[in-house]
Write an enzyme that holds these catalytic residues in place. Structure first.
Site, PDB file in Angstrom:
ATOM      1  N   TYR A  51     -14.188 -18.817  24.462  1.00 45.97           N
ATOM      2  CA  TYR A  51     -14.502 -20.244  24.513  1.00 45.97           C
ATOM      3  C   TYR A  51     -15.535 -20.612  23.449  1.00 45.97           C
ATOM      4  O   TYR A  51     -15.411 -21.640  22.775  1.00 45.97           O
ATOM      5  CB  TYR A  51     -15.004 -20.635  25.896  1.00 45.97           C
ATOM      6  CG  TYR A  51     -15.019 -22.132  26.115  1.00 45.97           C
ATOM      7  CD1 TYR A  51     -13.898 -22.792  26.626  1.00 45.97           C
ATOM      8  CD2 TYR A  51     -16.124 -22.899  25.786  1.00 45.97           C
ATOM      9  CE1 TYR A  51     -13.894 -24.167  26.809  1.00 45.97           C
ATOM     10  CE2 TYR A  51     -16.133 -24.274  25.965  1.00 45.97           C
ATOM     11  CZ  TYR A  51     -15.012 -24.903  26.473  1.00 45.97           C
ATOM     12  OH  TYR A  51     -15.012 -26.264  26.637  1.00 45.97           O
ATOM     13  N   PRO A 104     -26.008 -29.321  20.378  1.00 46.28           N
ATOM     14  CA  PRO A 104     -25.546 -29.228  21.772  1.00 46.28           C
ATOM     15  C   PRO A 104     -24.341 -28.304  21.892  1.00 46.28           C
ATOM     16  O   PRO A 104     -23.410 -28.371  21.082  1.00 46.28           O
ATOM     17  CB  PRO A 104     -25.175 -30.673  22.116  1.00 46.28           C
ATOM     18  CG  PRO A 104     -24.858 -31.316  20.792  1.00 46.28           C
ATOM     19  CD  PRO A 104     -25.759 -30.655  19.797  1.00 46.28           C
ATOM     20  N   SER A 135     -26.788 -30.737  26.159  1.00 41.75           N
ATOM     21  CA  SER A 135     -25.466 -31.306  26.413  1.00 41.75           C
ATOM     22  C   SER A 135     -25.357 -31.895  27.815  1.00 41.75           C
ATOM     23  O   SER A 135     -26.012 -31.434  28.753  1.00 41.75           O
ATOM     24  CB  SER A 135     -24.393 -30.229  26.244  1.00 41.75           C
ATOM     25  OG  SER A 135     -23.114 -30.722  26.576  1.00 41.75           O
ATOM     26  N   SER A 138     -23.770 -28.931  31.522  1.00 42.83           N
ATOM     27  CA  SER A 138     -24.918 -28.048  31.709  1.00 42.83           C
ATOM     28  C   SER A 138     -24.879 -27.435  33.096  1.00 42.83           C
ATOM     29  O   SER A 138     -24.398 -28.065  34.043  1.00 42.83           O
ATOM     30  CB  SER A 138     -26.213 -28.859  31.524  1.00 42.83           C
ATOM     31  OG  SER A 138     -27.347 -28.124  31.885  1.00 42.83           O
ATOM     32  N   TYR A 159     -21.586 -37.102  26.691  1.00 45.11           N
ATOM     33  CA  TYR A 159     -20.149 -37.262  26.777  1.00 45.11           C
ATOM     34  C   TYR A 159     -19.924 -38.481  27.663  1.00 45.11           C
ATOM     35  O   TYR A 159     -20.147 -38.420  28.873  1.00 45.11           O
ATOM     36  CB  TYR A 159     -19.486 -36.029  27.380  1.00 45.11           C
ATOM     37  CG  TYR A 159     -19.364 -34.861  26.441  1.00 45.11           C
ATOM     38  CD1 TYR A 159     -18.710 -34.994  25.220  1.00 45.11           C
ATOM     39  CD2 TYR A 159     -19.878 -33.617  26.780  1.00 45.11           C
ATOM     40  CE1 TYR A 159     -18.586 -33.924  24.354  1.00 45.11           C
ATOM     41  CE2 TYR A 159     -19.753 -32.530  25.915  1.00 45.11           C
ATOM     42  CZ  TYR A 159     -19.108 -32.691  24.706  1.00 45.11           C
ATOM     43  OH  TYR A 159     -18.977 -31.620  23.851  1.00 45.11           O
ATOM     44  N   THR A 185     -21.403 -38.336  21.591  1.00 45.66           N
ATOM     45  CA  THR A 185     -20.301 -37.625  20.941  1.00 45.66           C
ATOM     46  C   THR A 185     -19.034 -38.469  21.022  1.00 45.66           C
ATOM     47  O   THR A 185     -18.633 -38.917  22.099  1.00 45.66           O
ATOM     48  CB  THR A 185     -20.068 -36.257  21.605  1.00 45.66           C
ATOM     49  OG1 THR A 185     -21.224 -35.436  21.367  1.00 45.66           O
ATOM     50  CG2 THR A 185     -18.852 -35.568  21.026  1.00 45.66           C
ATOM     51  N   LYS A 266     -22.350 -39.214  17.041  1.00 42.45           N
ATOM     52  CA  LYS A 266     -21.984 -37.867  16.593  1.00 42.45           C
ATOM     53  C   LYS A 266     -20.474 -37.770  16.361  1.00 42.45           C
ATOM     54  O   LYS A 266     -19.684 -38.143  17.229  1.00 42.45           O
ATOM     55  CB  LYS A 266     -22.409 -36.827  17.625  1.00 42.45           C
ATOM     56  CG  LYS A 266     -22.090 -35.386  17.255  1.00 42.45           C
ATOM     57  CD  LYS A 266     -22.624 -34.431  18.321  1.00 42.45           C
ATOM     58  CE  LYS A 266     -22.402 -32.984  17.934  1.00 42.45           C
ATOM     59  NZ  LYS A 266     -20.989 -32.580  18.005  1.00 42.45           N
ATOM     60  N   HIS A 290     -17.481 -31.163  14.914  1.00 36.48           N
ATOM     61  CA  HIS A 290     -17.518 -30.390  16.160  1.00 36.48           C
ATOM     62  C   HIS A 290     -17.283 -28.899  15.879  1.00 36.48           C
ATOM     63  O   HIS A 290     -16.711 -28.183  16.708  1.00 36.48           O
ATOM     64  CB  HIS A 290     -16.475 -30.911  17.155  1.00 36.48           C
ATOM     65  CG  HIS A 290     -16.915 -30.833  18.583  1.00 36.48           C
ATOM     66  ND1 HIS A 290     -17.113 -31.950  19.362  1.00 36.48           N
ATOM     67  CD2 HIS A 290     -17.187 -29.781  19.385  1.00 36.48           C
ATOM     68  CE1 HIS A 290     -17.486 -31.583  20.575  1.00 36.48           C
ATOM     69  NE2 HIS A 290     -17.540 -30.264  20.614  1.00 36.48           N
ATOM     70  N   ARG A 293     -13.850 -27.256  16.429  1.00 33.50           N
ATOM     71  CA  ARG A 293     -13.329 -26.988  17.770  1.00 33.50           C
ATOM     72  C   ARG A 293     -12.383 -28.076  18.266  1.00 33.50           C
ATOM     73  O   ARG A 293     -11.565 -27.836  19.146  1.00 33.50           O
ATOM     74  CB  ARG A 293     -14.481 -26.828  18.769  1.00 33.50           C
ATOM     75  CG  ARG A 293     -15.246 -25.534  18.596  1.00 33.50           C
ATOM     76  CD  ARG A 293     -16.407 -25.430  19.569  1.00 33.50           C
ATOM     77  NE  ARG A 293     -16.005 -25.548  20.969  1.00 33.50           N
ATOM     78  CZ  ARG A 293     -15.405 -24.603  21.674  1.00 33.50           C
ATOM     79  NH1 ARG A 293     -15.060 -23.460  21.092  1.00 33.50           N
ATOM     80  NH2 ARG A 293     -15.108 -24.781  22.943  1.00 33.50           N
ATOM     81  N   ASP A 320     -24.254 -30.982  11.503  1.00 27.13           N
ATOM     82  CA  ASP A 320     -23.958 -29.615  11.932  1.00 27.13           C
ATOM     83  C   ASP A 320     -22.531 -29.285  11.524  1.00 27.13           C
ATOM     84  O   ASP A 320     -21.841 -30.103  10.929  1.00 27.13           O
ATOM     85  CB  ASP A 320     -24.217 -29.392  13.425  1.00 27.13           C
ATOM     86  CG  ASP A 320     -23.150 -29.988  14.351  1.00 27.13           C
ATOM     87  OD1 ASP A 320     -22.022 -30.310  13.908  1.00 27.13           O
ATOM     88  OD2 ASP A 320     -23.444 -30.135  15.555  1.00 27.13           O
ATOM     89  N   SER A 321     -22.104 -28.078  11.827  1.00 24.12           N
ATOM     90  CA  SER A 321     -20.763 -27.532  11.571  1.00 24.12           C
ATOM     91  C   SER A 321     -20.815 -26.525  10.424  1.00 24.12           C
ATOM     92  O   SER A 321     -20.968 -26.909   9.253  1.00 24.12           O
ATOM     93  CB  SER A 321     -19.720 -28.609  11.268  1.00 24.12           C
ATOM     94  OG  SER A 321     -19.568 -29.491  12.385  1.00 24.12           O
TER      95      SER A 321
END
Length: 392
Positions: A51, A104, A135, A138, A159, A185, A266, A290, A293, A320-321
Protein backbone atom coordinates in the site's frame (compact mmCIF):
# COMPACT_ATOMS: atom_id res chain seq x y z
CA UNK A 1 20.87 18.60 17.02
CA UNK A 2 21.92 22.13 16.20
CA UNK A 3 20.17 24.21 13.58
CA UNK A 4 21.35 26.70 11.01
CA UNK A 5 21.43 30.16 12.51
CA UNK A 6 21.95 28.69 15.99
CA UNK A 7 24.90 26.87 17.52
CA UNK A 8 25.60 24.77 14.45
CA UNK A 9 24.27 23.46 11.19
CA UNK A 10 22.12 20.57 10.02
CA UNK A 11 25.20 19.27 8.21
CA UNK A 12 27.00 18.77 11.53
CA UNK A 13 25.18 15.43 11.63
CA UNK A 14 27.88 13.91 9.44
CA UNK A 15 30.57 14.85 11.98
CA UNK A 16 28.56 13.15 14.69
CA UNK A 17 28.22 10.00 12.56
CA UNK A 18 31.92 9.86 11.72
CA UNK A 19 32.82 10.54 15.34
CA UNK A 20 30.58 7.75 16.60
CA UNK A 21 32.13 5.44 14.01
CA UNK A 22 35.48 5.76 15.78
CA UNK A 23 33.83 3.86 18.65
CA UNK A 24 32.31 1.31 16.33
CA UNK A 25 28.83 2.86 16.38
CA UNK A 26 27.02 2.85 13.05
CA UNK A 27 23.76 4.61 12.13
CA UNK A 28 20.75 2.45 12.96
CA UNK A 29 18.70 4.11 10.19
CA UNK A 30 20.24 4.27 6.68
CA UNK A 31 21.02 7.79 5.48
CA UNK A 32 20.35 7.04 1.78
CA UNK A 33 16.99 6.20 0.24
CA UNK A 34 17.83 2.93 -1.59
CA UNK A 35 19.20 1.30 1.56
CA UNK A 36 16.37 2.73 3.64
CA UNK A 37 13.76 1.35 1.26
CA UNK A 38 15.43 -2.06 1.16
CA UNK A 39 15.47 -2.27 4.95
CA UNK A 40 11.83 -1.20 5.16
CA UNK A 41 10.83 -3.80 2.57
CA UNK A 42 12.23 -6.48 4.86
CA UNK A 43 10.58 -5.05 7.98
CA UNK A 44 7.03 -4.24 6.87
CA UNK A 45 4.17 -6.74 6.52
CA UNK A 46 3.50 -7.34 2.80
CA UNK A 47 0.03 -5.77 2.82
CA UNK A 48 1.35 -2.57 4.42
CA UNK A 49 4.40 -2.41 2.18
CA UNK A 50 2.36 -2.80 -1.02
CA UNK A 51 0.00 0.00 0.00
CA UNK A 52 2.78 2.43 0.93
CA UNK A 53 5.22 1.51 -1.80
CA UNK A 54 2.79 1.07 -4.64
CA UNK A 55 1.50 3.55 -7.16
CA UNK A 56 -1.09 3.83 -9.89
CA UNK A 57 -1.07 1.62 -12.99
CA UNK A 58 2.38 0.41 -14.00
CA UNK A 59 3.83 3.07 -11.66
CA UNK A 60 5.49 4.95 -14.50
CA UNK A 61 4.50 8.34 -13.11
CA UNK A 62 5.54 7.36 -9.60
CA UNK A 63 8.98 6.34 -10.87
CA UNK A 64 9.22 9.41 -13.11
CA UNK A 65 8.59 11.70 -10.15
CA UNK A 66 11.82 10.57 -8.54
CA UNK A 67 13.86 10.10 -11.72
CA UNK A 68 13.00 13.55 -13.09
CA UNK A 69 15.14 15.28 -10.46
CA UNK A 70 18.15 13.91 -12.34
CA UNK A 71 17.50 16.07 -15.37
CA UNK A 72 17.58 19.24 -13.29
CA UNK A 73 21.01 20.54 -12.33
CA UNK A 74 22.46 23.40 -10.33
CA UNK A 75 25.59 25.42 -11.07
CA UNK A 76 27.90 25.89 -8.07
CA UNK A 77 29.37 29.27 -7.21
CA UNK A 78 32.84 29.59 -5.73
CA UNK A 79 34.54 32.10 -3.45
CA UNK A 80 31.38 32.53 -1.39
CA UNK A 81 31.60 32.41 2.39
CA UNK A 82 29.21 29.64 3.39
CA UNK A 83 30.63 28.95 6.83
CA UNK A 84 27.21 29.97 8.08
CA UNK A 85 24.07 28.76 6.32
CA UNK A 86 20.51 29.73 7.04
CA UNK A 87 17.76 27.34 5.93
CA UNK A 88 15.00 29.17 7.79
CA UNK A 89 11.90 30.27 5.91
CA UNK A 90 8.63 32.10 6.44
CA UNK A 91 5.35 30.33 5.72
CA UNK A 92 1.82 31.28 6.80
CA UNK A 93 3.27 33.87 9.17
CA UNK A 94 5.43 31.22 10.81
CA UNK A 95 9.21 31.26 11.03
CA UNK A 96 10.35 27.71 10.28
CA UNK A 97 13.85 26.35 10.77
CA UNK A 98 13.89 24.79 7.32
CA UNK A 99 11.68 24.50 4.23
CA UNK A 100 11.09 20.78 4.86
CA UNK A 101 7.75 19.42 6.02
CA UNK A 102 6.30 15.94 6.45
CA UNK A 103 3.77 15.30 3.71
CA UNK A 104 0.44 13.71 4.68
CA UNK A 105 0.33 9.91 4.42
CA UNK A 106 -3.03 8.29 5.02
CA UNK A 107 -1.67 5.01 6.36
CA UNK A 108 0.91 6.35 8.78
CA UNK A 109 -1.21 4.76 11.49
CA UNK A 110 -0.34 1.23 10.40
CA UNK A 111 3.36 1.91 9.74
CA UNK A 112 4.37 1.06 13.31
CA UNK A 113 3.84 -2.16 15.22
CA UNK A 114 1.67 -0.45 17.84
CA UNK A 115 -0.65 0.91 15.11
CA UNK A 116 -0.07 4.46 16.32
CA UNK A 117 2.16 5.65 13.52
CA UNK A 118 0.41 9.02 13.37
CA UNK A 119 1.66 9.74 16.87
CA UNK A 120 5.13 8.54 15.92
CA UNK A 121 5.15 10.93 12.96
CA UNK A 122 3.99 13.77 15.20
CA UNK A 123 6.71 13.01 17.74
CA UNK A 124 9.29 12.96 14.93
CA UNK A 125 8.03 16.42 14.01
CA UNK A 126 8.54 17.57 17.60
CA UNK A 127 12.03 16.05 17.70
CA UNK A 128 13.19 17.78 14.52
CA UNK A 129 11.09 20.97 14.30
CA UNK A 130 9.92 19.78 10.87
CA UNK A 131 6.19 20.52 10.51
CA UNK A 132 3.88 17.56 10.04
CA UNK A 133 0.87 17.72 7.73
CA UNK A 134 -1.50 15.30 9.43
CA UNK A 135 -3.93 13.34 7.26
CA UNK A 136 -7.67 13.03 7.75
CA UNK A 137 -7.00 9.29 7.54
CA UNK A 138 -5.46 8.51 10.91
CA UNK A 139 -5.44 5.88 13.62
CA UNK A 140 -5.49 8.61 16.28
CA UNK A 141 -7.74 11.66 16.61
CA UNK A 142 -6.35 14.84 15.11
CA UNK A 143 -6.34 16.48 18.55
CA UNK A 144 -4.04 13.81 19.99
CA UNK A 145 -1.75 14.05 16.97
CA UNK A 146 -1.52 17.83 17.32
CA UNK A 147 -0.64 17.49 20.99
CA UNK A 148 2.17 15.05 20.16
CA UNK A 149 3.74 17.65 17.86
CA UNK A 150 4.48 19.86 20.83
CA UNK A 151 5.53 23.37 19.84
CA UNK A 152 6.27 22.45 16.22
CA UNK A 153 3.60 23.86 13.88
CA UNK A 154 1.36 21.37 12.14
CA UNK A 155 -1.00 21.46 9.16
CA UNK A 156 -4.20 19.47 8.69
CA UNK A 157 -4.91 17.75 5.39
CA UNK A 158 -8.60 17.44 4.58
CA UNK A 159 -10.19 14.72 2.48
CA UNK A 160 -13.43 16.61 2.01
CA UNK A 161 -16.43 14.43 2.92
CA UNK A 162 -19.64 14.51 0.91
CA UNK A 163 -21.42 15.61 4.09
CA UNK A 164 -20.71 19.33 4.40
CA UNK A 165 -21.52 19.34 8.10
CA UNK A 166 -18.91 16.65 8.66
CA UNK A 167 -16.33 18.58 6.65
CA UNK A 168 -17.02 21.69 8.68
CA UNK A 169 -16.74 19.72 11.91
CA UNK A 170 -13.32 18.34 10.93
CA UNK A 171 -12.08 21.82 10.06
CA UNK A 172 -13.41 23.29 13.32
CA UNK A 173 -11.64 20.54 15.25
CA UNK A 174 -8.39 21.23 13.40
CA UNK A 175 -8.66 24.94 14.20
CA UNK A 176 -9.34 24.24 17.86
CA UNK A 177 -6.44 21.78 18.03
CA UNK A 178 -4.00 24.46 16.87
CA UNK A 179 -3.20 23.45 13.30
CA UNK A 180 -1.81 26.35 11.30
CA UNK A 181 -3.27 25.65 7.84
CA UNK A 182 -5.94 23.55 6.13
CA UNK A 183 -4.65 21.57 3.15
CA UNK A 184 -7.50 20.38 0.92
CA UNK A 185 -6.60 17.42 -1.27
CA UNK A 186 -8.36 17.69 -4.63
CA UNK A 187 -7.43 14.49 -6.47
CA UNK A 188 -8.78 11.75 -4.22
CA UNK A 189 -12.55 11.75 -4.43
CA UNK A 190 -12.08 8.33 -6.02
CA UNK A 191 -9.13 5.98 -5.66
CA UNK A 192 -6.80 5.49 -8.62
CA UNK A 193 -6.11 2.06 -10.15
CA UNK A 194 -3.49 0.47 -7.87
CA UNK A 195 -2.56 -3.04 -9.05
CA UNK A 196 -0.47 -3.96 -6.00
CA UNK A 197 -3.47 -3.47 -3.74
CA UNK A 198 -5.98 -4.89 -6.20
CA UNK A 199 -4.00 -8.09 -6.64
CA UNK A 200 -4.25 -8.70 -2.90
CA UNK A 201 -7.74 -7.18 -2.53
CA UNK A 202 -6.30 -4.98 0.18
CA UNK A 203 -7.84 -1.61 1.04
CA UNK A 204 -6.95 -0.83 4.68
CA UNK A 205 -9.80 1.61 5.30
CA UNK A 206 -12.42 -1.02 4.45
CA UNK A 207 -10.84 -3.14 7.17
CA UNK A 208 -11.29 -0.32 9.68
CA UNK A 209 -7.81 1.18 9.58
CA UNK A 210 -7.07 4.91 9.88
CA UNK A 211 -10.68 6.02 10.36
CA UNK A 212 -10.38 7.45 13.87
CA UNK A 213 -10.95 11.07 12.84
CA UNK A 214 -14.35 10.01 11.53
CA UNK A 215 -15.19 7.64 14.38
CA UNK A 216 -14.34 10.35 16.92
CA UNK A 217 -16.24 13.11 15.15
CA UNK A 218 -19.55 14.16 16.74
CA UNK A 219 -21.25 14.80 13.40
CA UNK A 220 -20.23 11.41 12.01
CA UNK A 221 -21.19 9.61 15.21
CA UNK A 222 -24.58 11.31 15.27
CA UNK A 223 -25.30 9.92 11.81
CA UNK A 224 -24.89 6.30 12.98
CA UNK A 225 -27.61 4.12 14.53
CA UNK A 226 -24.95 2.69 16.86
CA UNK A 227 -21.52 4.01 17.89
CA UNK A 228 -18.53 2.64 15.95
CA UNK A 229 -17.43 0.72 19.04
CA UNK A 230 -20.67 -1.25 19.01
CA UNK A 231 -21.01 -1.80 15.28
CA UNK A 232 -17.69 -1.15 13.52
CA UNK A 233 -18.83 -2.76 10.26
CA UNK A 234 -21.74 -0.34 9.94
CA UNK A 235 -19.44 2.59 10.75
CA UNK A 236 -17.01 1.51 8.04
CA UNK A 237 -19.85 1.30 5.53
CA UNK A 238 -21.00 4.76 6.56
CA UNK A 239 -17.47 6.08 6.07
CA UNK A 240 -17.33 4.55 2.57
CA UNK A 241 -20.60 6.30 1.76
CA UNK A 242 -19.42 9.72 2.88
CA UNK A 243 -15.78 9.75 1.73
CA UNK A 244 -14.80 11.70 -1.34
CA UNK A 245 -16.73 14.83 -2.27
CA UNK A 246 -16.24 15.89 -5.89
CA UNK A 247 -14.97 19.46 -5.57
CA UNK A 248 -15.39 22.06 -8.31
CA UNK A 249 -14.58 25.74 -8.50
CA UNK A 250 -18.16 26.42 -7.43
CA UNK A 251 -17.19 24.98 -4.02
CA UNK A 252 -14.45 27.52 -3.40
CA UNK A 253 -16.65 30.08 -1.58
CA UNK A 254 -17.79 27.31 0.77
CA UNK A 255 -14.24 26.02 1.33
CA UNK A 256 -13.03 29.54 1.95
CA UNK A 257 -15.88 30.23 4.38
CA UNK A 258 -15.05 27.21 6.54
CA UNK A 259 -11.88 28.63 8.05
CA UNK A 260 -9.84 31.72 8.71
CA UNK A 261 -6.70 29.61 8.62
CA UNK A 262 -4.56 29.64 5.46
CA UNK A 263 -6.32 27.54 2.83
CA UNK A 264 -4.03 25.40 0.67
CA UNK A 265 -5.21 23.50 -2.41
CA UNK A 266 -3.27 20.25 -2.91
CA UNK A 267 -2.94 18.59 -6.31
CA UNK A 268 -2.59 21.70 -8.47
CA UNK A 269 -0.28 21.00 -11.43
CA UNK A 270 -1.61 23.25 -14.21
CA UNK A 271 -0.78 26.98 -14.19
CA UNK A 272 -4.36 27.92 -15.12
CA UNK A 273 -5.61 26.02 -12.07
CA UNK A 274 -3.03 27.78 -9.90
CA UNK A 275 -4.19 31.21 -11.10
CA UNK A 276 -7.84 30.34 -10.59
CA UNK A 277 -7.17 28.95 -7.13
CA UNK A 278 -5.48 32.16 -6.01
CA UNK A 279 -8.18 34.31 -7.62
CA UNK A 280 -10.81 32.22 -5.79
CA UNK A 281 -9.33 32.79 -2.37
CA UNK A 282 -6.67 30.12 -1.81
CA UNK A 283 -3.73 31.31 0.26
CA UNK A 284 -1.26 28.83 -1.19
CA UNK A 285 -0.86 26.18 -3.87
CA UNK A 286 0.36 22.65 -3.21
CA UNK A 287 1.92 21.32 -6.43
CA UNK A 288 1.70 17.53 -6.25
CA UNK A 289 0.53 14.54 -8.26
CA UNK A 290 0.03 12.48 -5.10
CA UNK A 291 3.38 10.79 -5.60
CA UNK A 292 2.01 8.97 -8.63
CA UNK A 293 -0.50 7.06 -6.50
CA UNK A 294 -3.67 8.52 -7.99
CA UNK A 295 -3.06 8.88 -11.74
CA UNK A 296 -0.58 7.28 -14.07
CA UNK A 297 0.81 8.53 -17.38
CA UNK A 298 1.35 12.09 -16.19
CA UNK A 299 4.29 14.47 -16.19
CA UNK A 300 6.71 14.33 -13.27
CA UNK A 301 5.61 16.82 -10.64
CA UNK A 302 8.98 18.60 -10.46
CA UNK A 303 8.73 19.39 -14.18
CA UNK A 304 5.40 21.14 -13.61
CA UNK A 305 6.57 23.15 -10.61
CA UNK A 306 8.14 26.17 -12.39
CA UNK A 307 4.99 27.00 -14.35
CA UNK A 308 2.83 26.64 -11.24
CA UNK A 309 5.16 28.93 -9.26
CA UNK A 310 4.98 31.58 -11.98
CA UNK A 311 1.19 31.35 -12.16
CA UNK A 312 0.83 31.62 -8.38
CA UNK A 313 1.91 35.23 -8.61
CA UNK A 314 4.02 35.32 -5.47
CA UNK A 315 1.73 33.21 -3.31
CA UNK A 316 3.56 30.32 -1.64
CA UNK A 317 3.77 27.05 -3.52
CA UNK A 318 4.26 23.89 -1.50
CA UNK A 319 5.61 20.85 -3.31
CA UNK A 320 5.88 17.09 -2.96
CA UNK A 321 6.16 13.97 -5.16
CA UNK A 322 9.44 12.18 -5.73
CA UNK A 323 11.45 13.76 -2.91
CA UNK A 324 14.04 11.21 -1.82
CA UNK A 325 16.98 13.30 -0.60
CA UNK A 326 18.25 16.65 0.57
CA UNK A 327 19.48 17.32 -2.95
CA UNK A 328 15.92 16.91 -4.21
CA UNK A 329 14.73 19.40 -1.60
CA UNK A 330 17.22 22.04 -2.72
CA UNK A 331 16.38 21.53 -6.39
CA UNK A 332 12.69 22.07 -5.60
CA UNK A 333 13.56 25.25 -3.72
CA UNK A 334 15.66 26.38 -6.70
CA UNK A 335 12.62 25.92 -8.92
CA UNK A 336 10.51 28.14 -6.69
CA UNK A 337 8.95 25.97 -3.98
CA UNK A 338 8.32 27.74 -0.69
CA UNK A 339 8.27 24.47 1.26
CA UNK A 340 9.01 20.89 0.29
CA UNK A 341 7.20 17.79 1.55
CA UNK A 342 8.82 14.41 2.03
CA UNK A 343 6.66 11.30 2.26
CA UNK A 344 7.81 7.72 1.77
CA UNK A 345 11.32 8.23 3.22
CA UNK A 346 10.11 9.29 6.66
CA UNK A 347 7.42 6.58 6.59
CA UNK A 348 10.11 3.98 5.96
CA UNK A 349 12.17 5.41 8.81
CA UNK A 350 9.13 5.18 11.05
CA UNK A 351 8.65 1.54 10.09
CA UNK A 352 12.21 0.81 11.16
CA UNK A 353 12.43 2.89 14.29
CA UNK A 354 9.20 4.68 15.16
CA UNK A 355 9.47 8.38 15.95
CA UNK A 356 13.25 8.23 16.27
CA UNK A 357 13.50 6.41 12.95
CA UNK A 358 11.45 9.04 11.14
CA UNK A 359 13.43 11.79 12.88
CA UNK A 360 16.70 10.19 11.75
CA UNK A 361 15.52 10.27 8.14
CA UNK A 362 14.46 13.91 8.40
CA UNK A 363 17.80 14.87 9.95
CA UNK A 364 19.70 13.09 7.20
CA UNK A 365 17.70 14.88 4.50
CA UNK A 366 18.32 18.23 6.16
CA UNK A 367 22.03 17.47 6.58
CA UNK A 368 22.42 16.67 2.90
CA UNK A 369 20.49 19.81 1.92
CA UNK A 370 22.63 21.97 4.20
CA UNK A 371 25.92 20.52 2.94
CA UNK A 372 24.87 20.89 -0.69
CA UNK A 373 24.23 24.57 -0.05
CA UNK A 374 27.62 24.89 1.63
CA UNK A 375 29.56 23.26 -1.19
CA UNK A 376 27.60 25.00 -3.96
CA UNK A 377 28.07 28.47 -2.50
CA UNK A 378 24.46 29.09 -1.45
CA UNK A 379 24.36 30.44 2.13
CA UNK A 380 20.60 31.04 2.14
CA UNK A 381 17.45 29.77 0.47
CA UNK A 382 17.23 33.12 -1.29
CA UNK A 383 20.62 32.37 -2.85
CA UNK A 384 19.34 28.95 -3.94
CA UNK A 385 16.33 30.51 -5.64
CA UNK A 386 18.48 33.17 -7.28
CA UNK A 387 20.77 30.47 -8.68
CA UNK A 388 17.85 28.43 -9.96
CA UNK A 389 18.18 25.08 -11.67
CA UNK A 390 18.78 24.18 -15.30
CA UNK A 391 17.07 21.50 -17.36
CA UNK A 392 19.74 19.09 -18.53
Amino acid sequence: MAYAGGEGHFGDLQNAIYGAGLSGILPTIPVDFPTLEKRAQAALPPHVLSYVQGGCGDEWTQDSNAAAFRHWGMVPRMMVDCTRRDLSTELFGLTLKSPLFMAPIGVNGIMTADQHGDLAAARASALTSVPYCSSTLSNDPLETVAEAQGDTPGFFQLYTPRDKALAESLVRRAEAAGYKAIVVTLDTWVTGWRPRDLNTANFPQLRGAVLMNYFSDPVFRASLPKPPEEDPAAAIRAWAGVFGKVLTWDDMPWLRSMTKLPLVLKGICHPDDARRAIDSGADAIYCSNHGGRQANGGIAAIDMLPDVVEAAGGKPVLFDSGIRSGTDVIKAIALGAAAVGVGRPYAYGMALGGAEGAAAVLRAILAEADLLMAVNGYPTLAAVRAAGARRL
